[in-house]
Design a protein around this motif. Structure first.
Motif, short mmCIF file in Angstrom:
data_model
loop_
_atom_site.label_atom_id
_atom_site.label_comp_id
_atom_site.label_asym_id
_atom_site.label_seq_id
_atom_site.Cartn_x
_atom_site.Cartn_y
_atom_site.Cartn_z
N GLY A 1 4.67 5.51 -12.82
CA GLY A 1 5.11 5.65 -11.44
C GLY A 1 4.36 4.71 -10.51
N LEU A 2 3.05 4.57 -10.77
CA LEU A 2 2.23 3.68 -9.95
C LEU A 2 2.73 2.25 -10.07
CD1 LEU A 2 -0.25 3.27 -8.15
CD2 LEU A 2 -1.59 2.97 -10.23
N LEU B 1 0.82 -1.22 0.00
CA LEU B 1 0.00 0.00 0.00
C LEU B 1 0.85 1.26 0.00
CD1 LEU B 1 -3.00 -0.79 2.36
CD2 LEU B 1 -3.03 -0.39 -0.10
N VAL B 2 1.89 1.28 0.80
CA VAL B 2 2.76 2.45 0.84
C VAL B 2 3.41 2.67 -0.52
CG1 VAL B 2 4.89 3.36 1.84
CG2 VAL B 2 3.13 2.43 3.32
N GLY B 3 3.88 1.60 -1.14
CA GLY B 3 4.46 1.72 -2.48
C GLY B 3 3.46 2.24 -3.49
N ILE C 1 2.75 6.02 -2.82
CA ILE C 1 3.88 6.85 -3.28
C ILE C 1 3.87 6.94 -4.80
CG2 ILE C 1 6.40 6.96 -3.45
CD1 ILE C 1 6.52 5.87 -0.60
N GLY C 2 3.62 5.84 -5.47
CA GLY C 2 3.56 5.84 -6.93
C GLY C 2 2.44 6.70 -7.47
N TYR C 3 1.27 6.63 -6.84
CA TYR C 3 0.14 7.45 -7.27
C TYR C 3 0.43 8.93 -7.06
CZ TYR C 3 -4.56 9.15 -7.95
OH TYR C 3 -5.65 9.84 -8.42
N GLY C 4 1.04 9.25 -5.92
CA GLY C 4 1.42 10.64 -5.65
C GLY C 4 2.46 11.14 -6.64
N PHE C 5 3.39 10.30 -6.98
CA PHE C 5 4.41 10.65 -7.98
C PHE C 5 3.76 10.92 -9.33
CE2 PHE C 5 7.60 9.42 -11.17
CZ PHE C 5 8.68 10.18 -10.76
N ASP C 6 2.83 10.06 -9.71
CA ASP C 6 2.12 10.24 -10.98
C ASP C 6 1.24 11.48 -10.96
OD1 ASP C 6 3.22 8.12 -12.32
OD2 ASP C 6 1.66 6.71 -11.68
#
Length: 135
Positions: A89-90, A70-72, A75-80
């Protein structure tokens, strides 16, 4: 000592053809005993897992895995969201979180030693300075 008619040497007198075999055997048995005690310590469950029941251990391991994934993903969704590269990124951080979750599960189950123990035991030998270089 030996008796006049006996060809076998006494048990306490060292035989020159064996050299320091008994010293090497004592050293080897000491190293084997140390390795066995070290191995039994590493096979024990971690302190937080010793008194837990089977269900508690399972839930702890599952939560370690889900939390990492979930944390990964977050972070990927926020990066995208910041850079507008929606799937890449997700996907990358989701896979990275999946790997982190697996590693956390292995550490919680005491299957993988911490990085300090893994890296500290096999440090490379220091290089000897070579003074015979030609200039």
């Amino acid at each position: 000592m030996t008796k006049p008619g006996d060809d076998t040497p006494d048990e306490k007198t060292p035989r020159p053809e064996l050299g320091d075999l008994s010293e090497r055997l004592k050293d080897l048995s000491g190293r084997i005993a140390a390795e066995q005690s070290e191995r039994t310590e590493s096979e024990r469950p971690s302190a937080s897992m010793q008194g837990a029941s089977g269900f508690a251990k399972g839930y702890r391991l599952a939560s370690e895995f889900v939390a990492g994934t979930l944390v990964g993903g977050l972070i990927g969704y926020g990066f995208d969201w910041l850079f507008g590269t929606l799937p890449f990124g997700l996907i990358f951080f989701l896979l990275l979180g999946f790997g982190a979750g697996i590693l956390n599960m292995a550490r919680a189950g005491n299957r993988v030693p911490p990085a300090k123990e893994r890296l500290g035991s096999n440090l490379p030998q220091k290089a000897v300075a070579d003074d015979d270089e030609e200039d």
